[in-house]
Structures are given as structure tokens and as C-alpha cells.
Design an enzyme around this catalytic site. Structure first.
Site, mmCIF file in Angstrom:
data_model
loop_
_atom_site.group_PDB
_atom_site.id
_atom_site.type_symbol
_atom_site.label_atom_id
_atom_site.label_comp_id
_atom_site.label_asym_id
_atom_site.label_seq_id
_atom_site.Cartn_x
_atom_site.Cartn_y
_atom_site.Cartn_z
ATOM 1 N N CYS A 228 -1.721 6.082 8.869
ATOM 2 C CA CYS A 228 -1.649 4.395 7.773
ATOM 3 C C CYS A 228 -2.563 4.619 7.642
ATOM 4 O O CYS A 228 -2.854 5.401 7.376
ATOM 5 C CB CYS A 228 -2.188 2.994 9.543
ATOM 6 S SG CYS A 228 -4.101 4.215 10.655
ATOM 7 N N ARG B 97 0.759 -1.270 -0.501
ATOM 8 C CA ARG B 97 -0.311 0.416 -0.038
ATOM 9 C C ARG B 97 0.647 1.447 -0.223
ATOM 10 O O ARG B 97 0.418 2.040 -0.320
ATOM 11 C CB ARG B 97 -0.646 -0.448 1.651
ATOM 12 C CG ARG B 97 -2.123 -0.780 1.837
ATOM 13 C CD ARG B 97 -3.047 -0.887 2.231
ATOM 14 N NE ARG B 97 -3.701 0.162 2.328
ATOM 15 C CZ ARG B 97 -4.806 0.700 3.134
ATOM 16 N NH1 ARG B 97 -5.031 0.010 4.395
ATOM 17 N NH2 ARG B 97 -5.415 1.790 2.917
#
Length: 250
Positions: free
Chosen positions: A206, A148
Site C-alpha cells: 500500500c 493513486r
């Protein structure tokens, strides 16, 4: 004891709780301690958090142990919130539910309402988009999985990649294969290799400000006590007209 399981997609924490939980543990839903604001999981208000914790039986003198089954990546969010709102004694169960060697129970637990009083939080430990956009000379750690970070995949947010200048620090790197945290010296060396020392006021993020709290806990275990959270995280940044980087770090 609080069961704080949550999953990005698929399973539901409450279903997993009812399928088997540590005896005496009460379930708290992530949404119950999520407020309104930017990103997918904004921080709750003082009133919202106080009510959720009282409903879970948390009192002023209660020692709270939180667990999940994902390496502390969700439980650490509640650990962080309890500290942020002034609770005096909280911990994350090392290894979580998989490390529990005792029996499980399936019945929901009825618990006496607590008397926890949430204090005004220390907002210097939280950064918003503007503050992160202005950061210079401060380590910025991305707690998501490497794919990611590199922009190879993005399962939920509108853009793939990472905040320019951020270093990749997947939360799983804080754990051994059995899901337990690595010791202080090993964690300290990991963060040192990422350019972080105590006093740097490192910022972590995050996807939505949940899993990054596991890095906050690991930093604390490493003796780095001044870490801060970008509350909106990538779910906030990627919805803005903001620069995006892809690939590995330069």
C-alpha cells in the site's frame, strides 16, 4: 479491546478516542508500534512491540479485539503484528466503531500492565525492496485507492504511480457499504479475478505497509493463507531509483 485509529492527514487518532470510544477500550498509537527502517511505517522490533502491547494490557492469554473507523484498514495492521509476533488470539471488529451499537465513553482507560512475550517473527512473511524487485511469476496487489495506483494523484510520497506488474486491489473492495467484510465466497472470487489462488504466495503493498494489512486479513478470510507483505510499500519503492508505472493495468 484496542482502539487503533490513525489517519493519513488531518485528524489524530487519540483525539478521536477521547471524543468517544468503546467502553473499556485502550488507545494504542500507530507510532508506538512503528520501528526504524525503510518506508514511512517500518515494522517494530520485537522489544518495541512487546513493550507497547504490555502497556496496552495485552497478556499471554488475552484475546485482543482491535477496531478503527476506516473499514479495518488500520486495525488490521495491529492484527497482523500480533500474529507476526506470536500472539495466539486476535481479531478485528467487523465494521469497526461505526458498527458499535452501544454507548461510548470519553475517559481514557487505565489498564493493568500485561505480560505478553513477543516471539521472534516469521520473516518469510515479509518482503523488502530487493525481494520485490526480483519477483517473477508472483501476484502483486496494490491496496491503495485506484487514483493513486493509476498515478492521477499522490498526496504524500515523492512519485505517483505503482510498481510495474502490480494489480489494483483497493482495500475498500473487500467491504460492503456498511464497512463490514464481504463473505468468504465473494472475497475468494474477487482475489481469483485478480489472479490470486492459495499457494501463489501473493504479495500485497500500500502506501506504507499499514492499509495493505486489511488485504492480508481479507485474503485470510477468503482462505488464502500464504500472503506476504512488502513492508516498506510505496513509500519505500517511490524513494528508490526504481521503475514506476502509471495508468490502468495492461
Amino acid at each position: 479491546m484496542i482502539d487503533f485509529r490513525w489517519y493519513l492527514s488531518g485528524r489524530k487518532g487519540v483525539d478521536e478516542y477521547l471524543a468517544g470510544h468503546i467502553p473499556g477500550a485502550v488507545f494504542v498509537e500507530l507510532d508506538a508500534v512503528t520501528g526504524e527502517g525503510y518506508g514511512r511505517h517500518p515494522l517494530p522490533s520485537r522489544v518495541e512491540f512487546e513493550e507497547a502491547m504490555r502497556s496496552a494490557g495485552v497478556g499471554e492469554a488475552t484475546r485482543v479485539v482491535v477496531y478503527d473507523d476506516t473499514g479495518g484498514s488500520v486495525a488490521a495492521r495491529l492484527w497482523f503484528l500480533l500474529r507476526w509476533f506470536g500472539h495466539g488470539a486476535q481479531a478485528v471488529l467487523d465494521g469497526g466503531l461505526p458498527a458499535w451499537a452501544g454507548p461510548l465513553e470519553k475517559q481514557a482507560v487505565t489498564i493493568r500492565r500485561g505480560d505478553f512475550v513477543a516471539h521472534e517473527p516469521d520473516r518469510s512473511r515479509i518482503l523488502d525492496f530487493d525481494a520485490v524487485h526480483r519477483l517473477t511469476g508472483v501476484p502483486l496487489l496494490d491496496s491503495r485507492a485506484g487514483e493513486r495506483y493509476r498515478g492521477e494523484t499522490e498526496p504524500i510520497d515523492p512519485k505517483a504511480g505503482h510498481i510495474p506488474g502490480a494489480r489494483s486491489a483497493p482495500f475498500a473492495g473487500n467491504l460492503y457499504e456498511d464497512g463490514r467484510f464481504k463473505p468468504k465466497e465473494v472475497l475468494r472470487e474477487r482475489f481469483r479475478a485478480l489472479g490470486v489462488e492459495d499457494g501463489d504466495e501473493v504479495v500485497v503493498y500500500c502506501g506504507s505497509g499499514v492499509n495493505a494489512c486489511q488485504n492480508l486479513l481479507a485474503l485470510e478470510l477468503a482462505g488464502i493463507t500464504d500472503a506476504r507483505l512488502y513492508a516498506g510499500s510505496w513509500s519505500d519503492w517511490s524513494n528508490r531509483d526504481a521503475p514506476v508505472a502509471t495508468g490502468s493495468e495492461a
